[in-house]
Design an enzyme around this catalytic site. Structure first.
Site, PDB file in Angstrom:
ATOM      1  N   ASN A  27       0.838  -1.195   0.000  1.00 31.66           N
ATOM      2  CA  ASN A  27       0.000   0.000   0.000  1.00 31.66           C
ATOM      3  C   ASN A  27       0.881   1.256   0.000  1.00 31.66           C
ATOM      4  O   ASN A  27       2.107   1.173  -0.047  1.00 31.66           O
ATOM      5  CB  ASN A  27      -0.941  -0.027   1.208  1.00 31.66           C
ATOM      6  CG  ASN A  27      -2.278   0.610   0.908  1.00 31.66           C
ATOM      7  OD1 ASN A  27      -2.346   1.667   0.283  1.00 31.66           O
ATOM      8  ND2 ASN A  27      -3.348  -0.022   1.356  1.00 31.66           N
TER       9      ASN A  27
ATOM     10  N   HIS B  46      22.160   1.274  13.685  1.00 27.42           N
ATOM     11  CA  HIS B  46      23.470   1.862  13.966  1.00 27.42           C
ATOM     12  C   HIS B  46      23.999   1.274  15.272  1.00 27.42           C
ATOM     13  O   HIS B  46      23.219   0.940  16.161  1.00 27.42           O
ATOM     14  CB  HIS B  46      23.369   3.388  14.104  1.00 27.42           C
ATOM     15  CG  HIS B  46      22.963   4.064  12.844  1.00 27.42           C
ATOM     16  ND1 HIS B  46      23.853   4.358  11.840  1.00 27.42           N
ATOM     17  CD2 HIS B  46      21.750   4.472  12.395  1.00 27.42           C
ATOM     18  CE1 HIS B  46      23.208   4.931  10.839  1.00 27.42           C
ATOM     19  NE2 HIS B  46      21.929   5.011  11.156  1.00 27.42           N
TER      20      HIS B  46
ATOM     21  N   THR C 172      10.174  -6.361  17.084  1.00 26.81           N
ATOM     22  CA  THR C 172      11.600  -6.423  17.410  1.00 26.81           C
ATOM     23  C   THR C 172      12.131  -7.851  17.415  1.00 26.81           C
ATOM     24  O   THR C 172      13.345  -8.050  17.454  1.00 26.81           O
ATOM     25  CB  THR C 172      11.863  -5.796  18.787  1.00 26.81           C
ATOM     26  OG1 THR C 172      11.137  -6.538  19.774  1.00 26.81           O
ATOM     27  CG2 THR C 172      11.439  -4.330  18.814  1.00 26.81           C
ATOM     28  N   LYS C 173      11.230  -8.839  17.404  1.00 21.98           N
ATOM     29  CA  LYS C 173      11.603 -10.261  17.418  1.00 21.98           C
ATOM     30  C   LYS C 173      10.774 -10.985  16.372  1.00 21.98           C
ATOM     31  O   LYS C 173       9.660 -10.561  16.039  1.00 21.98           O
ATOM     32  CB  LYS C 173      11.354 -10.881  18.788  1.00 21.98           C
ATOM     33  CG  LYS C 173      12.231 -10.293  19.867  1.00 21.98           C
ATOM     34  CD  LYS C 173      11.979 -10.954  21.192  1.00 21.98           C
ATOM     35  CE  LYS C 173      12.876 -10.309  22.245  1.00 21.98           C
ATOM     36  NZ  LYS C 173      12.623 -10.817  23.568  1.00 21.98           N
TER      37      LYS C 173
ATOM     38  N   LYS D  20      -2.706 -13.732  19.625  1.00 20.01           N
ATOM     39  CA  LYS D  20      -3.691 -14.700  19.152  1.00 20.01           C
ATOM     40  C   LYS D  20      -3.001 -15.694  18.223  1.00 20.01           C
ATOM     41  O   LYS D  20      -2.054 -15.366  17.528  1.00 20.01           O
ATOM     42  CB  LYS D  20      -4.798 -13.964  18.396  1.00 20.01           C
ATOM     43  CG  LYS D  20      -5.931 -14.808  17.903  1.00 20.01           C
ATOM     44  CD  LYS D  20      -7.002 -13.944  17.259  1.00 20.01           C
ATOM     45  CE  LYS D  20      -8.184 -14.816  16.903  1.00 20.01           C
ATOM     46  NZ  LYS D  20      -9.311 -14.024  16.414  1.00 20.01           N
TER      47      LYS D  20
END
Length: 183
Positions: A83, A113, A161-162, A179
């Site tokens: 999109n 960084h 982040t994981k 869920k």
């Protein structure tokens, strides 16, 4: 290897970044062309082919504007839908498998960084992999080194982040599994 990471991070120093600068400069001209002159899906796919250096399948649909920093490390499967206002920072590599959906304003960021202030001008790159039929919601942010599993859904505004397991829904900051998708 850190939990949830595809590979160990790779550090690019000033000399390595300078070596790829011509590709980045050419890509920026193509991105400008894409966002300001492309009017049809075939034109969009043609310019994306030039940006990525790969043939873009006729089933890929992209809404503009689209932003990318490098372009050459972006791989798009079939029936991918991206999109508008999506930011793809692909220097570390980004792979979108078949049937991936990306909502408006999402960010896929394969670059970071170092924390060390002395080394902060260097960049750390880790690939992002989005597996088949995954859906990334509007405004979500996918960080370097993350895999989004097959059929997974990333909720709008989530910061991932994981890595996300297949057939799950994640949401929140940082994103957490909320869920399991039965199917």
């Amino acid at each position: 290897m850190k939990e949830g990471r595809l590979i160990e991070p790779k550090y690019l120093d000033k000399a390595q970044l300078a070596a790829i600068q011509p590709v980045i400069d050419a890509n920026q001209r193509r991105i400008h062309q894409l966002n300001h002159t492309a009017k049809t899906l075939p034109e969009i796919r043609q310019i994306l082919s030039e940006i990525t250096g790969q043939d873009i399948d006729d089933s890929v649909e992209v809404r503009l504007p689209l932003w990318t920093d490098y372009g050459r490390n972006l791989r798009l499967g079939k029936r991918v839908y991206i999109n508008d206002n999506v930011q793809i920072t692909d220097l570390g590599g980004i792979s979108l498998a078949d049937d991936v959906l990306i909502g408006p304003g999402a960010m896929l960021l394969s670059v970071n960084h170092p924390l060390d202030p002395v080394k902060r001008r260097a960049v750390v790159v880790e690939p992002i992999k989005v597996e088949r039929n995954a859906w990334i919601g509007a405004g979500a942010k996918i960080l370097a080194g993350v895999t989004i599993g097959e059929n997974a859904v990333v909720g709008a505004g989530a910061v991932v982040t994981k890595s996300v397991p297949a057939n799950t829904v994640v949401a929140g900051v940082p994103a957490k599994v909320i869920k399991t998708i039965e199917g």
